[in-house]
Design an enzyme around this catalytic site. Structure first.
Site, PDB file in Angstrom:
ATOM      1  N   GLU A   1       0.797  -1.227   0.000  1.00 33.87           N
ATOM      2  CA  GLU A   1       0.000   0.000   0.000  1.00 33.87           C
ATOM      3  C   GLU A   1       0.832   1.281   0.000  1.00 33.87           C
ATOM      4  O   GLU A   1       0.810   2.040   0.981  1.00 33.87           O
ATOM      5  CB  GLU A   1      -0.965   0.003   1.194  1.00 33.87           C
ATOM      6  CG  GLU A   1      -1.871  -1.215   1.251  1.00 33.87           C
ATOM      7  CD  GLU A   1      -2.846  -1.189   2.432  1.00 33.87           C
ATOM      8  OE1 GLU A   1      -2.715  -0.325   3.302  1.00 33.87           O
ATOM      9  OE2 GLU A   1      -3.745  -2.049   2.465  1.00 33.87           O
TER      10      GLU A   1
ATOM     11  N   GLU B   1      -5.250  -8.648   0.878  1.00 33.95           N
ATOM     12  CA  GLU B   1      -5.973  -8.307   2.114  1.00 33.95           C
ATOM     13  C   GLU B   1      -7.431  -8.060   1.787  1.00 33.95           C
ATOM     14  O   GLU B   1      -7.749  -7.384   0.804  1.00 33.95           O
ATOM     15  CB  GLU B   1      -5.450  -7.017   2.771  1.00 33.95           C
ATOM     16  CG  GLU B   1      -4.151  -7.145   3.477  1.00 33.95           C
ATOM     17  CD  GLU B   1      -3.701  -5.824   4.107  1.00 33.95           C
ATOM     18  OE1 GLU B   1      -4.563  -4.984   4.463  1.00 33.95           O
ATOM     19  OE2 GLU B   1      -2.479  -5.642   4.223  1.00 33.95           O
TER      20      GLU B   1
HETATM   21  O1  IFM Z   1      -4.282  -3.007   9.209  1.00 33.97           O
HETATM   22  C1  IFM Z   1      -4.220  -2.528   7.902  1.00 33.97           C
HETATM   23  C2  IFM Z   1      -3.031  -3.099   7.165  1.00 33.97           C
HETATM   24  O2  IFM Z   1      -1.829  -2.836   7.827  1.00 33.97           O
HETATM   25  C3  IFM Z   1      -2.938  -2.505   5.785  1.00 33.97           C
HETATM   26  N1  IFM Z   1      -4.195  -2.606   5.091  1.00 33.97           N
HETATM   27  C4  IFM Z   1      -5.392  -2.222   5.774  1.00 33.97           C
HETATM   28  C5  IFM Z   1      -5.467  -2.883   7.137  1.00 33.97           C
HETATM   29  C6  IFM Z   1      -6.758  -2.459   7.857  1.00 33.97           C
HETATM   30  O3  IFM Z   1      -6.811  -1.081   8.021  1.00 33.97           O
END
Ligand code: IFM
Length: 450
Positions: free
Chosen positions: A167, A356
């Site tokens: 990210e 994710e």
């Molecule tokens: O916890 C975070 C993660 O570190 C990166 N993506 C989003 C998740 C939830 O906010």
């Protein structure tokens, strides 16, 4: 012969994900020095409850039990990140003990046949790098390559899949533009310079990886949304385009189309003065082909013109009655499907992994159990949309649930729980939630179960 339409393709990767600062704790152990998040957590008012990652889930000490728990829960793929300040606690000083921890973790995973996906950078920049300007300093690209190169040399033959970055939008924009993440700066030029250097480090890391002749796969994870305009008014449509440029296209276009989007360059120029930080050859390097695209998807955005976001001149709407998670994020599974379609139609034929997806829910441990049925509903609905994409020929090869354990949720501290395993932060006891048992059945059956 009947076809099981709920089955995922053979070989579909089912996993769970975590990151170093969010679970490891052991902030001073074995030569680790401070990261920007250690510093940020100690800045009053930055993190809810004044929480820090000092202890987190004590995964650094409890990893053998945690890996056994992964295995008990039927997990075969695990995405985790490496803490850069454990590997290079000081400039130019490689820390053997830091490498040893990840070697031991990888061995433990291997014992149970769990395949790792290793993220090189998930936001815990060493403070010594930040002291020289952090991601705004082009030299950080060299520091990153030294760090990534050390990981490739040490673990290249044991790790089949690498994420260069997690990210970059968050690291650059939340960290250097909006200031709600470490290092907490509020300067749009810094944000764009940082984003550029992160992207550059990604492309150059791919080149370094290839030059080492390693046979695994390497890619990058972006956080993307799908967005809709709040109305058909030209002003709202334009605001939506800006939002899309800011979150999605600013990263996808240089990775897959060779340049930053022209409309956004024009929009940003008055705010940042120039793009003199983009040097000859940078865009070629950024476009270096990876082996897959990782996406993190949580929600969609509905955008209109307004003053809520000063840089974009945009505001965000939540439709009346919409379901939201504990983060206040709209639950909109269909936008995962729309996003996947868009990526395939407009950007890449590379395999896509959802690295994710998951929900924060207000979980309560009652008589030894956590009934997180909202999380199950959330994940199930998103898997249905993932499956819809695959059924139409989409090249989606895996899904990693965020997250394995409840953990340190950045500026929200320990208030928000994303885990399929409940963590009592006092005792460090782990209790699999209902979602963990449900996900175990999904993984075993390779299909969505009720
Ligand atoms: O916890 C975070 C993660 O570190 C990166 N993506 C989003 C998740 C939830 O906010």
């Amino acid at each position: 012969m009947s076809i099981d339409t709920k089955k995922f393709p053979d070989g579909f990767v089912w996993g769970v994900a975590t990151s170093s600062y969010q679970i490891e704790g052991a902030a001073d152990a074995d030569g680790r020095t401070a990261s920007i998040w250690d510093t940020f957590c100690r800045t009053p008012g930055k993190v809810a409850g004044g929480d820090t990652g000092d202890r987190a889930c004590e995964h650094y000490y409890r990893y053998p039990d945690d890996v056994r728990l992964l295995a008990d829960l039927g997990i075969k793929h695990y995405r985790f990140s490496v803490a850069w300040p454990r590997i290079f606690p000081e400039k130019g000083k490689l820390n053997r003990k830091g490498l040893d921890f990840y070697r031991a973790l990888l061995q433990e995973l291997k014992k149970y046949g769990i395949q790792p996906l290793v993220t090189v950078y998930h936001w815990d920049l060493p403070q010594w790098v930040q002291d020289e300007g952090g991601w705004t300093n082009r030299k950080t690209v060299d520091y990153y390559l030294e760090y990534a190169g050390a990981l490739f040399a040490e673990f290249g033959h044991d790790v089949p899949m690498w994420n260069t970055h997690n990210e970059p939008w968050c690291a650059a924009v939340l960290g250097y533009g909006i200031g709600v993440h470490a290092p907490g700066h509020t300067d749009w030029r810094e944000a764009l310079v940082s984003a550029h250097h992160i992207l550059l480090s990604h492309g150059l890391a791919i080149r370094a990886y290839r030059e080492m002749g390693l046979s695994g796969r390497i890619g990058m994870t972006l956080n993307l949304d799908y967005n809709d305009p709040a109305s058909d008014r030209p002003e709202d449509l334009a605001a939506q385009q800006r939002h899309d440029g800011y979150l999605n296209r600013w990263f996808l276009d240089p990775l897959f189309k060779g340049d930053y989007p022209q409309d956004m360059k024009e929009w940003y120029l008055p705010h940042i003065g120039s793009f003199d930080f983009v040097k000859p050859g940078d865009l070629d390097a950024i476009g270096e082909a990876g082996d897959f695209l990782g996406i993190n998807y949580y929600t969609r955005a509905i955008v209109k013109e307004g003053n809520g976001h000063p840089l974009l001149k945009a505001d965000y709407e939540l439709p009346e009655g919409s379901e939201v998670t504990d983060m206040g994020w709209e639950v909109h599974p269909e936008s995962l499907y729309r996003l996947l379609k868009r990526l395939q139609q407009q950007y890449t034929s590379l395999p896509i992994y959802i690295t994710e997806n998951g929900a924060a829910t207000a979980d309560r441990l009652i008589e030894g159990k956590v009934d997180d049925r909202d999380r199950i509903r959330y994940v199930k609905a998103h898997l249905e949309q993932a499956q819809r994409f695959i059924a139409e020929g989409g090249n989606l090869q895996g899904y990693y649930l965020w997250s394995f354990l409840d953990n340190f949720e950045w500026a929200f501290g320990y208030e928000k729980r994303f885990g399929m395993v409940y963590v009592d932060y006092e005792t460090q006891a782990r209790t699999p939630k209902a979602s963990a048992y449900w996900y175990k059945d999904v993984v075993r059956a390779n299909r969505i179960v009720d």
